[in-house]
Design a protein around this motif. Structure first.
Motif, PDB file in Angstrom:
ATOM      1  N   THR A  46       0.842  -1.205   0.000  1.00  0.00           N
ATOM      2  CA  THR A  46       0.000   0.000   0.000  1.00  0.00           C
ATOM      3  C   THR A  46       0.874   1.251   0.000  1.00  0.00           C
ATOM      4  OG1 THR A  46      -0.226   0.009   2.412  1.00  0.00           O
ATOM      5  CG2 THR A  46      -1.901  -1.171   1.152  1.00  0.00           C
ATOM      6  N   PRO A  47       0.418   2.332  -0.637  1.00  0.00           N
ATOM      7  CA  PRO A  47       1.262   3.528  -0.781  1.00  0.00           C
ATOM      8  C   PRO A  47       1.543   4.231   0.535  1.00  0.00           C
ATOM      9  CG  PRO A  47      -0.876   3.829  -1.881  1.00  0.00           C
ATOM     10  CD  PRO A  47      -0.863   2.464  -1.300  1.00  0.00           C
ATOM     11  N   SER A  48       2.672   4.901   0.570  1.00  0.00           N
ATOM     12  CA  SER A  48       3.057   5.668   1.766  1.00  0.00           C
ATOM     13  C   SER A  48       3.270   7.137   1.388  1.00  0.00           C
ATOM     14  CB  SER A  48       4.329   5.086   2.380  1.00  0.00           C
ATOM     15  OG  SER A  48       5.385   5.125   1.432  1.00  0.00           O
ATOM     16  N   GLU A 124      18.244   1.276   3.853  1.00  0.00           N
ATOM     17  CA  GLU A 124      18.859   1.111   2.531  1.00  0.00           C
ATOM     18  C   GLU A 124      17.808   1.301   1.445  1.00  0.00           C
ATOM     19  OE1 GLU A 124      21.015  -2.506   0.105  1.00  0.00           O
ATOM     20  OE2 GLU A 124      21.061  -2.520   2.291  1.00  0.00           O
ATOM     21  N   GLY A 125      18.093   2.170   0.492  1.00  0.00           N
ATOM     22  CA  GLY A 125      17.180   2.381  -0.620  1.00  0.00           C
ATOM     23  C   GLY A 125      16.189   3.517  -0.415  1.00  0.00           C
ATOM     24  N   LEU A 126      16.381   4.319   0.629  1.00  0.00           N
ATOM     25  CA  LEU A 126      15.499   5.462   0.870  1.00  0.00           C
ATOM     26  C   LEU A 126      15.538   6.397  -0.339  1.00  0.00           C
ATOM     27  CD1 LEU A 126      13.763   6.994   3.048  1.00  0.00           C
ATOM     28  CD2 LEU A 126      15.854   8.209   3.647  1.00  0.00           C
ATOM     29  N   THR A 127      14.340   6.716  -0.899  1.00  0.00           N
ATOM     30  CA  THR A 127      14.302   7.544  -2.114  1.00  0.00           C
ATOM     31  C   THR A 127      13.351   8.730  -2.025  1.00  0.00           C
ATOM     32  OG1 THR A 127      12.567   6.160  -3.086  1.00  0.00           O
ATOM     33  CG2 THR A 127      14.868   5.597  -3.632  1.00  0.00           C
ATOM     34  N   LYS A 128      12.686   8.890  -0.890  1.00  0.00           N
ATOM     35  CA  LYS A 128      11.733   9.993  -0.789  1.00  0.00           C
ATOM     36  C   LYS A 128      11.513  10.342   0.677  1.00  0.00           C
ATOM     37  CE  LYS A 128       7.777   6.939  -0.699  1.00  0.00           C
ATOM     38  NZ  LYS A 128       6.624   6.416  -1.316  1.00  0.00           N
ATOM     39  N   GLY A 129      10.851  11.472   0.868  1.00  0.00           N
ATOM     40  CA  GLY A 129      10.495  11.899   2.214  1.00  0.00           C
ATOM     41  C   GLY A 129      11.417  12.985   2.735  1.00  0.00           C
ATOM     42  N   PRO A 130      11.024  13.600   3.847  1.00  0.00           N
ATOM     43  CA  PRO A 130      11.802  14.708   4.403  1.00  0.00           C
ATOM     44  C   PRO A 130      13.237  14.337   4.767  1.00  0.00           C
ATOM     45  CG  PRO A 130       9.650  14.573   5.454  1.00  0.00           C
ATOM     46  CD  PRO A 130       9.790  13.366   4.583  1.00  0.00           C
ATOM     47  N   LEU A 131      13.435  13.139   5.329  1.00  0.00           N
ATOM     48  CA  LEU A 131      14.788  12.726   5.687  1.00  0.00           C
ATOM     49  C   LEU A 131      15.661  12.579   4.444  1.00  0.00           C
ATOM     50  CD1 LEU A 131      16.792  11.911   7.892  1.00  0.00           C
ATOM     51  CD2 LEU A 131      15.952   9.571   7.680  1.00  0.00           C
ATOM     52  N   ASN A 136      19.988  14.744   1.123  1.00  0.00           N
ATOM     53  CA  ASN A 136      20.446  15.048  -0.230  1.00  0.00           C
ATOM     54  C   ASN A 136      20.404  16.536  -0.552  1.00  0.00           C
ATOM     55  OD1 ASN A 136      20.938  12.323  -1.694  1.00  0.00           O
ATOM     56  ND2 ASN A 136      19.096  12.013  -0.476  1.00  0.00           N
ATOM     57  N   SER A 137      20.347  17.362   0.488  1.00  0.00           N
ATOM     58  CA  SER A 137      20.355  18.817   0.339  1.00  0.00           C
ATOM     59  C   SER A 137      19.292  19.312  -0.636  1.00  0.00           C
ATOM     60  CB  SER A 137      21.741  19.302  -0.105  1.00  0.00           C
ATOM     61  OG  SER A 137      22.713  18.886   0.812  1.00  0.00           O
ATOM     62  N   LYS A 138      18.111  18.698  -0.568  1.00  0.00           N
ATOM     63  CA  LYS A 138      16.988  19.129  -1.407  1.00  0.00           C
ATOM     64  C   LYS A 138      16.078  20.028  -0.590  1.00  0.00           C
ATOM     65  CE  LYS A 138      16.895  15.140  -4.418  1.00  0.00           C
ATOM     66  NZ  LYS A 138      16.093  14.786  -5.527  1.00  0.00           N
ATOM     67  N   GLN A 139      15.253  20.774  -1.288  1.00  0.00           N
ATOM     68  CA  GLN A 139      14.316  21.653  -0.616  1.00  0.00           C
ATOM     69  C   GLN A 139      13.296  20.827   0.170  1.00  0.00           C
ATOM     70  OE1 GLN A 139      12.161  24.282  -3.237  1.00  0.00           O
ATOM     71  NE2 GLN A 139      11.128  25.317  -1.556  1.00  0.00           N
ATOM     72  N   LEU A 140      13.066  21.244   1.411  1.00  0.00           N
ATOM     73  CA  LEU A 140      12.080  20.570   2.245  1.00  0.00           C
ATOM     74  C   LEU A 140      10.727  21.239   2.076  1.00  0.00           C
ATOM     75  CD1 LEU A 140      14.097  20.099   5.551  1.00  0.00           C
ATOM     76  CD2 LEU A 140      13.335  18.308   4.012  1.00  0.00           C
ATOM     77  N   PHE A 141       9.688  20.441   2.007  1.00  0.00           N
ATOM     78  CA  PHE A 141       8.336  20.967   1.882  1.00  0.00           C
ATOM     79  C   PHE A 141       7.539  20.733   3.161  1.00  0.00           C
ATOM     80  CE2 PHE A 141       9.802  20.371  -2.435  1.00  0.00           C
ATOM     81  CZ  PHE A 141       9.440  21.570  -3.017  1.00  0.00           C
ATOM     82  N   VAL A 142       8.251  20.598   4.266  1.00  0.00           N
ATOM     83  CA  VAL A 142       7.636  20.494   5.591  1.00  0.00           C
ATOM     84  C   VAL A 142       8.360  21.452   6.516  1.00  0.00           C
ATOM     85  CG1 VAL A 142       6.936  18.074   5.327  1.00  0.00           C
ATOM     86  CG2 VAL A 142       9.167  18.608   6.304  1.00  0.00           C
ATOM     87  N   TYR A 150      11.425   7.980  13.734  1.00  0.00           N
ATOM     88  CA  TYR A 150      12.006   7.124  12.692  1.00  0.00           C
ATOM     89  C   TYR A 150      12.287   5.724  13.204  1.00  0.00           C
ATOM     90  CZ  TYR A 150      12.574  11.071   9.570  1.00  0.00           C
ATOM     91  OH  TYR A 150      12.321  12.131   8.744  1.00  0.00           O
ATOM     92  N   ILE A 151      12.130   4.774  12.277  1.00  0.00           N
ATOM     93  CA  ILE A 151      12.415   3.376  12.585  1.00  0.00           C
ATOM     94  C   ILE A 151      13.049   2.745  11.346  1.00  0.00           C
ATOM     95  CG2 ILE A 151      10.084   2.661  11.934  1.00  0.00           C
ATOM     96  CD1 ILE A 151      10.287   0.563  14.222  1.00  0.00           C
ATOM     97  N   GLY A 152      14.035   1.903  11.554  1.00  0.00           N
ATOM     98  CA  GLY A 152      14.769   1.292  10.446  1.00  0.00           C
ATOM     99  C   GLY A 152      13.995   0.159   9.785  1.00  0.00           C
TER     100      GLY A 152
END
Length: 196
Positions: A46-48, A124-131, A136-142, A150-152
């Protein structure tokens, strides 16, 4: 189900530490595997996408509640592990994401289910979200002061296999929250990044 997803990949990896024969089910193999019988089904598909769900409530409903209903009513299994979100608890605030997660929990509890609510994930493989954006020094939208527990992904996956016989609702997450600002200020980013 959802073996190509963020948590799904971790579940498949960690399964090698346990004595289970795993069938990895993706969007492409979903219909092919539907007629088989399984001892345990883990629904990690299911989507997150909380903000996406707010803009697309019906699509999120179909991908969360519709998928769960199809699994519960049309697949053959002895046990279901339904991956949910701590956001399901917030369904009374009428946020589509929370309502859909809660609805999927209700449907999945129909038959011998372990429902695992998880907080914000890292691994491993994190590709989205505020963290991910912060790392990755991207603009935060929160709000930079937003707090998360957080949990691994590997911890969640291992917990699932160690508790596979349980039934009912369980929330997994840290006891404490941390803000994105604290992560940035305390140089926690380097240790998290190395953990990947």
């Amino acid at each position: 189900i959802g073996s190509n997803g963020f948590l799904g990949r971790s579940i498949c990896k960690i399964s090698k530490n346990f004595e289970y024969e795993i069938t990895e089910i993706t969007k492409e193999t979903y219909e092919f595997n539907k007629s088989k019988k399984f001892d345990i089904l883990i629904n990690a598909a299911t989507p997150s996408k909380k903000f996406w769900a707010f803009e697309n409530p019906y699509d999120d409903f179909q991908k969360t509640v519709g998928l769960t209903a199809d699994i519960v009513y049309n697949w053959k299994y002895e046990k279901l592990v339904q991956i949910s979100s701590v956001s399901a608890e917030d369904y009374k605030n009428h946020h589509p994401y929370s309502i859909n997660k809660k609805s999927a929990e209700i449907i999945s509890s129909y038959k011998n289910a372990l429902i695992v609510r998880i907080g914000a994930l890292y691994g491993e493989g994190l590709t989205k979200g505020p963290l991910f954006d912060l790392l990755n020094s991207k603009q935060l939208f929160v709000d930079i002061n937003s707090e998360y527990n957080y949990i691994g992904t590997d911890f969640v996956s291992e917990w699932i296999f160690q508790n596979i016989d349980r039934v009912g609702l369980v929330e997994l997450g840290s006891y404490d929250t941390i803000s994105l600002l604290d992560i940035a200020n305390k140089n926690i980013i380097r240790s998290i990044w190395r953990g990947f």
